[in-house]
Design a protein around this motif. Structure first.
Motif, PDB file in Angstrom:
ATOM      1  N   UNK A  14      22.987  -9.345 -84.785  1.00  0.00           N
ATOM      2  CA  UNK A  14      22.605  -9.616 -85.685  1.00  0.00           C
ATOM      3  C   UNK A  14      21.815 -10.627 -85.337  1.00  0.00           C
ATOM      4  N   UNK A  15      22.360 -11.815 -84.384  1.00  0.00           N
ATOM      5  CA  UNK A  15      21.673 -12.518 -83.415  1.00  0.00           C
ATOM      6  C   UNK A  15      19.651 -12.291 -83.318  1.00  0.00           C
ATOM      7  N   UNK A  16      19.846 -11.094 -82.756  1.00  0.00           N
ATOM      8  CA  UNK A  16      18.912 -10.230 -82.097  1.00  0.00           C
ATOM      9  C   UNK A  16      17.892  -9.744 -83.384  1.00  0.00           C
ATOM     10  N   UNK A  17      18.465  -9.499 -84.452  1.00  0.00           N
ATOM     11  CA  UNK A  17      17.441  -9.023 -85.387  1.00  0.00           C
ATOM     12  C   UNK A  17      17.194  -9.913 -85.676  1.00  0.00           C
ATOM     13  N   UNK A  18      17.660 -11.176 -86.083  1.00  0.00           N
ATOM     14  CA  UNK A  18      17.393 -12.085 -87.125  1.00  0.00           C
ATOM     15  C   UNK A  18      16.008 -12.844 -85.835  1.00  0.00           C
ATOM     16  N   UNK A  19      16.119 -12.930 -85.263  1.00  0.00           N
ATOM     17  CA  UNK A  19      15.479 -13.210 -84.699  1.00  0.00           C
ATOM     18  C   UNK A  19      13.926 -12.502 -83.916  1.00  0.00           C
ATOM     19  N   UNK A  20      14.645 -11.235 -83.960  1.00  0.00           N
ATOM     20  CA  UNK A  20      12.808 -10.670 -83.801  1.00  0.00           C
ATOM     21  C   UNK A  20      12.098 -10.188 -84.805  1.00  0.00           C
ATOM     22  N   UNK A  21      12.990 -10.894 -85.711  1.00  0.00           N
ATOM     23  CA  UNK A  21      12.579 -10.902 -87.617  1.00  0.00           C
ATOM     24  C   UNK A  21      11.221 -11.738 -87.498  1.00  0.00           C
ATOM     25  N   UNK A  22      11.948 -13.297 -87.235  1.00  0.00           N
ATOM     26  CA  UNK A  22      11.104 -14.667 -87.250  1.00  0.00           C
ATOM     27  C   UNK A  22      10.009 -14.566 -86.359  1.00  0.00           C
ATOM     28  N   UNK A  23      10.065 -14.040 -85.049  1.00  0.00           N
ATOM     29  CA  UNK A  23       8.480 -13.837 -84.071  1.00  0.00           C
ATOM     30  C   UNK A  23       7.765 -12.868 -84.443  1.00  0.00           C
ATOM     31  N   UNK A  24       8.100 -11.695 -86.474  1.00  0.00           N
ATOM     32  CA  UNK A  24       7.020 -11.299 -86.764  1.00  0.00           C
ATOM     33  C   UNK A  24       7.183  -9.898 -85.440  1.00  0.00           C
ATOM     34  N   UNK A  25       7.972  -9.436 -84.999  1.00  0.00           N
ATOM     35  CA  UNK A  25       7.902  -8.306 -84.464  1.00  0.00           C
ATOM     36  C   UNK A  25       8.307  -7.312 -86.076  1.00  0.00           C
ATOM     37  N   UNK A  71       9.668  -4.869 -88.924  1.00  0.00           N
ATOM     38  CA  UNK A  71      11.170  -4.462 -88.998  1.00  0.00           C
ATOM     39  C   UNK A  71      10.268  -3.119 -89.162  1.00  0.00           C
ATOM     40  N   UNK A 106       8.531  -1.564 -86.186  1.00  0.00           N
ATOM     41  CA  UNK A 106       8.680  -1.278 -84.582  1.00  0.00           C
ATOM     42  C   UNK A 106       9.944  -1.540 -84.466  1.00  0.00           C
ATOM     43  N   UNK A 107      10.937  -2.131 -84.732  1.00  0.00           N
ATOM     44  CA  UNK A 107      12.340  -2.809 -84.638  1.00  0.00           C
ATOM     45  C   UNK A 107      13.041  -1.324 -84.536  1.00  0.00           C
TER      46      UNK A 107
END
Lengths: 129, 129, 129, 129
Positions: free
Chosen positions: D97-108, D110, D112-113
DNA sequence: GTGGTCTAGACCACC
DNA sequence: GTGGTCTAGACCACG
């Protein structure tokens, strides 16, 4: 009068200015009696704080490279050309000696050093001609 | 383990320590896996604040010359010898190149430069033998 | 310029500051050439010792995110935006890979993982919109 | 009983040992009632300070993964398997959850995720089969 | 014992 | 005003 000032290379700006003026004097671009730009003018041109220019000029006066002429400005002092050339050459000899000593200490092969020197010298000769 | 620290030669103390350790690693005096003196021990020996030693060691860890072993101390990292030798040689080559370029610009006679180089090299060879 | 510092969450304060500045740079809140708050100013604002701020800034200079302009302050380096974005994304990809590998090893059902991912992503999309 | 201890990865050694025992318990390699190696034996095997092993075992007793049997040693506690599996899964969910939240915040992106997740999952499925 | 972090306060050169 | 360096002394986790 053009200078290249790099505020990020660790050298103080006043020092960069002083060196470049000495360099111009040694190279004959600035001759004895010639006036250097005023503090304000150079400060405006380089977008640099006038205090910094003034400090460079003060140091150059201490080194007898510049000389104040009341009401007129700063001119290149008599004998400054020779002094700057001598200083520059002495400085370079010193640095060359230091670098060679360190190269030897680091066990760089003396032959390798000679090659490096020859390579640089011939490259510079090609450019220079 | 001997260091020569000169507190007021312009170089930061932490930098002098870091350089000397890199030099010892490059020269083989410190080998991979070997522990360097503890922060406190070296601080005591050199009569320098432990924080200053720690800063030097931290920089060496950033440069992958040292590596921390928790609760044990700092050891020379694998590959550090090669890295330090490479760094040192690259640095010297670079400085040699710079000095030669400036010598040429200052119209030092190339022949004079060659003599200077040969003189230094043979002097160093005599000492070295 | 707002930072959230949590003095006892296990991360070093200087690291929290460095990360948040990198984050601001990656996100465009701090642009190339812009000055960051001075060491003393930020120290006052966050009620933190100036040395701690200085350490964060020193690390950011090592990482080429900031660059010192003598007597003026610290500015965001050219290319820092891209470097920070790349670093951040690489970090996240790495962590994502690690977590997924562990999830698989712990025999979490792949289908369950997909649901978890989708749930998080759509929740974040709702917030984001 | 084999462990991989890496004294350089920043994690405390006692923590690495505790995690690996929990992992063995969750995976069924260590079953309820089974005895773990004695502090001295494991210390000798891993060439690690016995205090460090003891600390890991103490933590595992606090977490009710191990249980002291007087005069005999430490055995895997009843219910430890389930507790370890639950803890491990909860931990992974949390980190995901944490990693996904950060990924989203970094404008990766979705998308791509999702691709990253699918790529990892299928790669792991191939390996796992 | 080890390194790592933080605080407090000082002095320096530079702009 | 700015950052950079150094000292002094404290507390922490780890082995």
């Amino acid at each position: 009068m053009f200078f290249h000032i790099n505020p990020h290379n660790g050298l103080a700006i006043y020092d960069q200015i002083a060196r470049q003026i000495k360099y111009a004097v040694a190279g004959g671009a600035l001759r004895t009696g010639e006036l250097v730009p005023s503090v304000r003018e150079l400060a405006r041109e380089l977008a640099i704080n006038p205090n910094t220019i003034a400090r460079a000029y003060r140091q150059l006066q201490d080194d007898r490279v510049l000389r104040a002429v009341r009401g007129t400005g700063l001119q290149v002092a008599t004998g400054a050309t020779e002094r700057c050339q001598d200083e520059r050459r002495a400085l370079i000899r010193d640095r060359l000696r230091t670098v060679l000593a360190e190269a030897k200490q680091s066990q760089l092969d003396p032959q390798e050093i000679r090659q490096l020197v020859e390579g640089e010298l011939s490259a510079l000769e090609r450019e220079g001609v």
